[in-house]
Design an enzyme around this catalytic site. Sequence first.
Site, mmCIF file in Angstrom:
data_model
loop_
_atom_site.group_PDB
_atom_site.id
_atom_site.type_symbol
_atom_site.label_atom_id
_atom_site.label_comp_id
_atom_site.label_asym_id
_atom_site.label_seq_id
_atom_site.Cartn_x
_atom_site.Cartn_y
_atom_site.Cartn_z
ATOM 1 N N HIS A 19 3.762 -52.935 -23.922
ATOM 2 C CA HIS A 19 3.386 -53.221 -25.314
ATOM 3 C C HIS A 19 3.347 -51.885 -26.061
ATOM 4 O O HIS A 19 3.648 -50.842 -25.474
ATOM 5 C CB HIS A 19 2.068 -53.994 -25.391
ATOM 6 C CG HIS A 19 0.880 -53.312 -24.769
ATOM 7 N ND1 HIS A 19 0.371 -52.115 -25.220
ATOM 8 C CD2 HIS A 19 0.095 -53.662 -23.717
ATOM 9 C CE1 HIS A 19 -0.678 -51.775 -24.496
ATOM 10 N NE2 HIS A 19 -0.857 -52.695 -23.555
ATOM 11 N N HIS A 22 1.833 -48.722 -24.451
ATOM 12 C CA HIS A 22 2.624 -48.038 -23.420
ATOM 13 C C HIS A 22 3.782 -47.277 -24.063
ATOM 14 O O HIS A 22 4.068 -46.123 -23.733
ATOM 15 C CB HIS A 22 3.206 -49.043 -22.419
ATOM 16 C CG HIS A 22 2.163 -49.932 -21.805
ATOM 17 N ND1 HIS A 22 2.249 -51.296 -21.835
ATOM 18 C CD2 HIS A 22 1.008 -49.633 -21.157
ATOM 19 C CE1 HIS A 22 1.190 -51.815 -21.228
ATOM 20 N NE2 HIS A 22 0.425 -50.830 -20.805
ATOM 21 N N CYS A 127 -14.833 -51.817 -10.372
ATOM 22 C CA CYS A 127 -14.083 -52.586 -11.383
ATOM 23 C C CYS A 127 -12.676 -52.779 -10.850
ATOM 24 O O CYS A 127 -11.966 -51.798 -10.600
ATOM 25 C CB CYS A 127 -14.041 -51.880 -12.729
ATOM 26 S SG CYS A 127 -12.885 -52.702 -13.852
ATOM 27 N N CYS A 130 -9.721 -51.441 -13.060
ATOM 28 C CA CYS A 130 -9.669 -49.969 -13.019
ATOM 29 C C CYS A 130 -9.379 -49.493 -11.604
ATOM 30 O O CYS A 130 -9.026 -48.344 -11.395
ATOM 31 C CB CYS A 130 -11.000 -49.331 -13.384
ATOM 32 S SG CYS A 130 -11.535 -49.512 -15.055
ATOM 33 N N CYS A 145 -17.934 -53.188 -16.719
ATOM 34 C CA CYS A 145 -17.086 -52.005 -16.667
ATOM 35 C C CYS A 145 -17.052 -51.336 -18.048
ATOM 36 O O CYS A 145 -16.874 -52.025 -19.055
ATOM 37 C CB CYS A 145 -15.670 -52.424 -16.251
ATOM 38 S SG CYS A 145 -14.458 -51.153 -16.610
ATOM 39 N N HIS A 148 -13.266 -52.040 -19.350
ATOM 40 C CA HIS A 148 -12.786 -53.410 -19.547
ATOM 41 C C HIS A 148 -13.855 -54.386 -20.038
ATOM 42 O O HIS A 148 -13.540 -55.527 -20.379
ATOM 43 C CB HIS A 148 -12.179 -53.946 -18.240
ATOM 44 C CG HIS A 148 -10.944 -53.229 -17.843
ATOM 45 N ND1 HIS A 148 -10.960 -52.105 -17.052
ATOM 46 C CD2 HIS A 148 -9.649 -53.447 -18.160
ATOM 47 C CE1 HIS A 148 -9.723 -51.676 -16.882
ATOM 48 N NE2 HIS A 148 -8.914 -52.458 -17.541
ATOM 49 N N LYS A 332 -8.784 -52.240 -28.809
ATOM 50 C CA LYS A 332 -7.626 -51.647 -28.150
ATOM 51 C C LYS A 332 -6.563 -52.728 -27.919
ATOM 52 O O LYS A 332 -6.889 -53.823 -27.459
ATOM 53 C CB LYS A 332 -8.070 -51.077 -26.799
ATOM 54 C CG LYS A 332 -6.950 -50.443 -26.013
ATOM 55 C CD LYS A 332 -7.430 -50.073 -24.612
ATOM 56 C CE LYS A 332 -6.295 -49.439 -23.817
ATOM 57 N NZ LYS A 332 -6.499 -49.471 -22.389
ATOM 58 N N LYS A 335 -3.715 -56.543 -22.918
ATOM 59 C CA LYS A 335 -3.581 -57.926 -22.494
ATOM 60 C C LYS A 335 -4.945 -58.607 -22.534
ATOM 61 O O LYS A 335 -5.079 -59.720 -23.010
ATOM 62 C CB LYS A 335 -3.003 -57.956 -21.068
ATOM 63 C CG LYS A 335 -2.490 -59.312 -20.677
ATOM 64 C CD LYS A 335 -1.525 -59.239 -19.525
ATOM 65 C CE LYS A 335 -2.254 -58.959 -18.215
ATOM 66 N NZ LYS A 335 -1.380 -59.063 -17.041
HETATM 67 N N1 MSP Z 1 -1.125 -46.740 -13.865
HETATM 68 C C1 MSP Z 1 -2.116 -46.073 -14.610
HETATM 69 C C2 MSP Z 1 -1.702 -44.656 -14.894
HETATM 70 C C3 MSP Z 1 -1.406 -43.846 -13.685
HETATM 71 S S1 MSP Z 1 -0.831 -42.277 -14.119
HETATM 72 C C4 MSP Z 1 -0.841 -41.432 -12.702
HETATM 73 C C5 MSP Z 1 -2.364 -46.792 -15.928
HETATM 74 N N2 MSP Z 1 -1.414 -47.613 -16.330
HETATM 75 S S2 MSP Z 1 -1.479 -48.505 -17.668
HETATM 76 O O1 MSP Z 1 -0.244 -49.223 -17.690
HETATM 77 O O2 MSP Z 1 -2.664 -49.275 -17.698
HETATM 78 O O3 MSP Z 1 -1.583 -47.527 -18.843
HETATM 79 C C6 MSP Z 1 -0.626 -46.546 -19.040
HETATM 80 C C7 MSP Z 1 -0.895 -45.792 -20.296
HETATM 81 O O4 MSP Z 1 -0.801 -46.652 -21.428
HETATM 82 C C8 MSP Z 1 -2.260 -45.144 -20.338
HETATM 83 O O5 MSP Z 1 -2.111 -43.812 -20.764
HETATM 84 C C9 MSP Z 1 -2.989 -45.928 -21.387
HETATM 85 O O6 MSP Z 1 -3.897 -45.141 -22.084
HETATM 86 C C10 MSP Z 1 -1.840 -46.327 -22.291
HETATM 87 N N3 MSP Z 1 -2.228 -47.421 -23.127
HETATM 88 C C11 MSP Z 1 -2.427 -48.721 -22.767
HETATM 89 N N4 MSP Z 1 -2.880 -49.383 -23.874
HETATM 90 C C12 MSP Z 1 -2.965 -48.537 -24.923
HETATM 91 C C13 MSP Z 1 -3.176 -48.685 -26.287
HETATM 92 N N5 MSP Z 1 -3.553 -49.816 -26.828
HETATM 93 N N6 MSP Z 1 -2.960 -47.605 -27.083
HETATM 94 C C14 MSP Z 1 -2.463 -46.427 -26.602
HETATM 95 N N7 MSP Z 1 -2.244 -46.258 -25.317
HETATM 96 C C15 MSP Z 1 -2.744 -47.205 -24.433
HETATM 97 O O7 MSP Z 1 -3.394 -46.555 -16.537
#
Ligand code: MSP
Length: 742
Positions: A19, A22, A127, A130, A145, A148, A332, A335
């Site tokens: 999304h 990411h 959690c 996490c 958490c 979350h 934020k 999902k």
């Molecule tokens: N797998 C771990 C990261 C491991 S790195 C060694 C993880 N994955 S994640 O898919 O949940 O998130 C990846 C990145 O996307 C994180 O940096 C997270 O902050 C970012 N984002 C997820 N949702 C977000 C927003 N709504 N806004 C900005 N970035 C956010 O964590």
Amino acid sequence: MAKTFYLTTPIYYVNDLPHIGHIYTTTVADTLARYRRLAGDDVRFLTGTDEHGQNIERAAKREGITPLELADRVVAQYERLRERLDFSYDDFVRTTEPRHERGVAEMVRRLDAAGDLYTATHEGWYCLPCETFYTEKELGPGKTCPVHEIPVEWKSEENVFFRLSRYQQPLLDWYASRPQPVRPASRANEVRAFVESGLRDLSVSRANLEWGIPFPGHPGQTVYVWLDALTNYISALDFGAERAMGAQGAMGAPGVQGVGGGGGEETAAMGAGEAPLFERYWKDPGGVRLHLVGKDILRFHAVYWPAFLMSAGLPLPTTVWAHGWWQRDGRKVSKSSGNIVRPDELIDRFGSDSLRYFLLREMVFGQDASFSDEAFIDRYNSDLANDLGNTVSRLVTLSRRAFDGRTPPHACTDNELIDAALRTTGDYREAMEEPAFQRALESLWRLLAQTNQYLVAREPWKLIKAEGASERLSRVLWNGLEATRIVAVGLLPFMPRSAAAVLAAIGAPVPESLSGLRWGGLPTGVPLPEPRPLFPRIDKEAYMEEADAPPPVSDARPEPPHAASAKTPAGGPAGTSPAPAQAAGNPPAAPAAGGPASTAAPAAGPSAGPAAAPSAGPAAAPSAGPAAAPSAGPPRLSIDQFKQIELRVATVRAAEPIPKSQKLLKLTVDLGEETRTVVAGIALAYRPEELVGRQVVMVANLQPTKLMGVESQGMVLAAVEKDDRPVLLHPSAAVPNGARVR
Ligand code: MSP
């Protein structure tokens, strides 16, 4: 020799489809990578996926597939987005790859060799999303958490521990070093405060977890997902490959950078002959190693990761940059919040570069930002369609007219725009070094504004009439075009396609270095192609109306009653029509189609919302409502009436878009004993390829009906989220196709 610049995004979990949260990090990293390449650095840009752990294991189980199948599916989505958004990463690492597993094994070996691993019982609040333990103090109200906001669970098991406590002071020394390694400063302060409050040893293995890397030397234990995941940054550089290939590395090798004056346990360093990529990008003493992360995962990157590296005797990252969150409706984007914004829809509507631009212009790097359709369209119309697009087309049109379809024949080296351009490029470069993307873009837009002021003052449209193709007119237009060229060069890292299109439109080459920012690069007298709109203006009102339109009811109706009546919601009987949004959002009413026998439109009961697509449907004629659902609310069904509705589980075998429909997909579903075609209004929320193999719940005894020329032999069920987005229902564990739902 060029400076090495190694930059990474977090690796993304594969239990979620990408999304904008990411995509944001990857867009930031891509912009920076492109800029650093233009600056002449030896850039390596890494991204990838985090594929192990209980969350992934459970998500795959829910889908009735293996974790690796789930991962493959999500990786395919990232691949697609790479193409769509022009991401220029050099490598994509997956934690299920052998090279990564080798790297993790080597990491564990080193932590052990440094005397930093021991076994003990681990108890605490855990959690699951996490995959981490929290102390009582860290929990939210009601033992939830802190990230979350869901209840945590108490867990107790025998684990391998890492002596994180040993690294408290070395970490504090590292934070105090200059240039500051953790950024922005506000986040660095939070991390420092956390470490100052005392570090407890960290459990780095899990018992009873199958989907992960077995912990070397500890049968029954699996490497903790964060130790596994963080190591990607070096496993992708082939860290550990040499040892795996049998090379004998000398212990305690020299040349490994100690940390903050101590703590770096250099006892376990690898010897000579390390993998070339690792040598080049992780051990270059003058090189940059930059991790871009979201603020929620800063602790892992700014505490655990450097501590692991210190223990392993390896250099630390030079910078860990934490950015803020994209929010929608004050939460934020995620999902679990149910407020996902998918990049595909925005790309389809506005183009990939518009999305890239919006993400980097709207968010102050490091802070949170809000996403809304309105803000997106405003930015698009004012910055791209108007400021950039119109300036280019005005200048090109005038030059073509005055100079026989060419750029002006006379350049100019003495005018106020040159000073403006100099200031802009200075500000721009300073901002990009920081990096402060929003400021860099602002500086480019300042130059665009100055260019327009200059044109308004010189009035070339009057000169053309008064003087024809005069030298004065040539200089004025050349200046305008040249300033625009500089803006386009500055935009290359941000909007690679559009910047190149602007350069092509004004007859300028695409530069390969930042020297392209110097005044004077526009060739004189070269042909100018006929201008075409770079950013066609969006009719915001029409767009918002479409977005706000009542939900899907109409989409699933056999015949759109009054397809053109989108703008006349009062078209239904005055005052009686129940808000279709409410009707559709009312899940129990969903199967009402099969209810009262008199219902004439079986494929879409009043609340067919489930199967249907979000919003948009201009055909959402409210007249559909009243007849089906009287204002007193949906009719109550007797149990016998409910039993008439045949709900069954089916697996999607094929899915494809329906030509000319934005919202409908044609699904081929397997009901065990038969295969059916079902038309579902879910195209704005799901892409065909992500549906194949999924189980869905469907109403199997609806009369067939034609939708956009395709016969639908049933209806799939979905919940409708706040924003009317359908979320498909499926059984929580795989069941045989055709299984009855009661
Ligand atoms: N797998 C771990 C990261 C491991 S790195 C060694 C993880 N994955 S994640 O898919 O949940 O998130 C990846 C990145 O996307 C994180 O940096 C997270 O902050 C970012 N984002 C997820 N949702 C977000 C927003 N709504 N806004 C900005 N970035 C956010 O964590």
